[in-house]
Write a protein that holds these residues in place. Structure first.
Motif, short mmCIF file in Angstrom:
data_model
loop_
_atom_site.label_atom_id
_atom_site.label_comp_id
_atom_site.label_asym_id
_atom_site.label_seq_id
_atom_site.Cartn_x
_atom_site.Cartn_y
_atom_site.Cartn_z
N PHE A 58 0.85 -1.19 0.00
CA PHE A 58 0.00 0.00 0.00
C PHE A 58 0.89 1.24 0.00
CE2 PHE A 58 -2.43 -3.37 1.93
CZ PHE A 58 -3.68 -3.24 1.34
N VAL A 59 0.34 2.34 -0.53
CA VAL A 59 1.06 3.61 -0.56
C VAL A 59 0.15 4.67 0.04
CG1 VAL A 59 2.16 5.36 -2.00
CG2 VAL A 59 2.34 2.95 -2.63
N ALA A 60 0.68 5.41 1.02
CA ALA A 60 0.00 6.58 1.58
C ALA A 60 0.80 7.79 1.15
CB ALA A 60 -0.06 6.49 3.10
N GLU A 61 0.10 8.77 0.57
CA GLU A 61 0.79 9.94 0.04
C GLU A 61 0.05 11.20 0.45
OE1 GLU A 61 2.87 10.69 -4.13
OE2 GLU A 61 0.69 10.69 -4.28
N ALA A 62 0.81 12.19 0.92
CA ALA A 62 0.23 13.47 1.32
C ALA A 62 0.96 14.59 0.58
CB ALA A 62 0.35 13.67 2.82
N GLU A 63 0.20 15.42 -0.11
CA GLU A 63 0.76 16.56 -0.83
C GLU A 63 0.28 17.85 -0.18
OE1 GLU A 63 -0.46 16.44 -4.90
OE2 GLU A 63 1.05 14.95 -5.45
N LEU A 64 1.21 18.74 0.09
CA LEU A 64 0.88 20.07 0.58
C LEU A 64 0.89 21.01 -0.61
CD1 LEU A 64 0.43 22.15 2.88
CD2 LEU A 64 2.93 22.33 3.03
N LEU A 65 -0.23 21.70 -0.84
CA LEU A 65 -0.37 22.58 -2.00
C LEU A 65 -0.79 23.97 -1.57
CD1 LEU A 65 -2.03 19.64 -3.18
CD2 LEU A 65 -0.89 20.75 -5.06
N ARG A 66 -0.39 24.96 -2.34
CA ARG A 66 -0.79 26.35 -2.11
C ARG A 66 -1.71 26.78 -3.23
NH1 ARG A 66 3.76 30.42 -2.56
NH2 ARG A 66 2.96 30.72 -4.63
N ASP A 67 -2.85 27.37 -2.87
CA ASP A 67 -3.81 27.86 -3.86
C ASP A 67 -3.18 28.97 -4.69
OD1 ASP A 67 -5.90 26.21 -3.14
OD2 ASP A 67 -6.80 27.65 -1.78
N ARG A 68 -3.43 28.92 -6.00
CA ARG A 68 -3.04 30.00 -6.90
C ARG A 68 -4.20 30.24 -7.86
NH1 ARG A 68 3.15 28.91 -8.82
NH2 ARG A 68 2.21 27.12 -9.82
N TRP A 69 -4.64 31.47 -7.98
CA TRP A 69 -5.77 31.78 -8.84
C TRP A 69 -5.37 31.86 -10.30
CZ3 TRP A 69 -5.54 36.13 -11.83
CH2 TRP A 69 -4.60 37.09 -11.47
N TRP A 71 -2.84 30.07 -11.96
CA TRP A 71 -2.21 28.90 -12.55
C TRP A 71 -2.59 27.69 -11.72
CZ3 TRP A 71 -0.36 28.74 -17.20
CH2 TRP A 71 0.49 27.72 -17.60
N TYR A 72 -2.05 26.54 -12.04
CA TYR A 72 -2.28 25.36 -11.22
C TYR A 72 -1.76 25.62 -9.81
CZ TYR A 72 -3.09 22.85 -15.58
OH TYR A 72 -3.59 22.45 -16.78
N ASP A 73 -2.37 24.96 -8.83
CA ASP A 73 -1.91 25.11 -7.45
C ASP A 73 -0.47 24.62 -7.34
OD1 ASP A 73 -4.40 26.07 -6.89
OD2 ASP A 73 -5.13 24.21 -6.00
N ARG A 74 0.30 25.31 -6.51
CA ARG A 74 1.72 25.00 -6.38
C ARG A 74 1.94 23.90 -5.35
NH1 ARG A 74 6.55 28.63 -4.15
NH2 ARG A 74 8.23 27.28 -4.87
N LYS A 75 2.66 22.87 -5.77
CA LYS A 75 2.99 21.75 -4.88
C LYS A 75 4.21 22.14 -4.05
CE LYS A 75 2.77 17.79 -6.81
NZ LYS A 75 3.06 16.56 -7.57
N LEU A 76 4.03 22.20 -2.73
CA LEU A 76 5.10 22.61 -1.84
C LEU A 76 5.88 21.43 -1.27
CD1 LEU A 76 3.16 25.35 0.16
CD2 LEU A 76 4.70 25.67 -1.78
N SER A 77 5.19 20.31 -1.04
CA SER A 77 5.82 19.17 -0.40
C SER A 77 5.04 17.90 -0.70
CB SER A 77 5.87 19.40 1.11
OG SER A 77 6.30 18.24 1.78
N VAL A 78 5.75 16.79 -0.79
CA VAL A 78 5.12 15.48 -0.95
C VAL A 78 5.76 14.53 0.05
CG1 VAL A 78 4.72 13.53 -2.49
CG2 VAL A 78 4.71 15.84 -3.42
#
Length: 189
Positions: A58-69, A71-78
């Motif tokens: 199994f794989v558990a994955e958490a992505e921290l993203l910042r909203d951007r109006w 462009w695509y939301d910015r991925k800060l951490s995985v």
């Protein structure tokens, strides 16, 4: 002789075999921590494979993203956690290995191992993700909105090749769930 046409066949009401029932992200001085509760019901075909000595990954994955109006939301951490569930026929015990990197056939690498007397006990441990550090708190911009996307899935690419070929198109082997948690910039959570 009765002719049964047009009658609905009895169906079994099935919900998802895996579901993220609770998700919380806490901010502390030393990191951003995720706690999740997962409802996981293994289909009979998977339990049979486990009882025959086939490990499930199994794989558990958490992505921290910042909203951007604009462009695509910015991925800060995985953050990714790899989990191996296996039955040991000689000892008649269940084993869970947890590692920050993929668990290969060569060895378990750096992993934490827990043993259990029953499949139910192993599944209960597998379903809890408690205080898992997913990011550094310095990544959060106080003037922006952030959210965490959490995914939990069965990694079918880690199964033995005969299983990979045999499960194509079989929905019982497709276990995955996703849930989003929006961080509140005001309260620090």
């Amino acid at each position: 002789m009765a002719l049964l046409t047009g009658l609905p066949l009895p169906t079994r009401a099935e919900g998802p075999a895996v579901e993220v029932t609770q998700l919380r992200v806490d901010r502390a001085e030393d990191g951003l921590f995720l706690t999740a509760q997962i409802k996981l019901e293994l289909p009979t075909i998977m339990e049979d494979a486990l009882n025959k000595g086939v490990a499930l990954f199994f794989v558990a994955e958490a992505e921290l993203l910042r909203d951007r109006w604009y462009w695509y939301d910015r991925k800060l951490s995985v953050a990714t956690k790899y989990i191996r569930l296996a039955y040991q026929p000689l000892t008649r015990r269940w084993r869970i290995n947890v590692s920050p990197e993929p668990i290969g056939n060569v060895g378990l690498g750096v992993s934490i191992t827990q043993n259990f007397d029953s499949l139910d006990a192993a599944l209960q441990a597998l379903q809890r993700q408690v205080r898992w550090k997913i990011a550094d708190p310095t990544l959060l911009d106080p003037d922006s909105r952030h959210y965490v996307e959490f995914r939990f899935r069965l990694d079918m690419s880690q199964l033995p090749r005969p299983f990979q070929i045999g499960i194509v198109g079989n929905s019982e082997w497709n276990l995955s769930a996703t849930r989003t948690y929006r961080l509140n910039p005001d309260s620090g959570k």
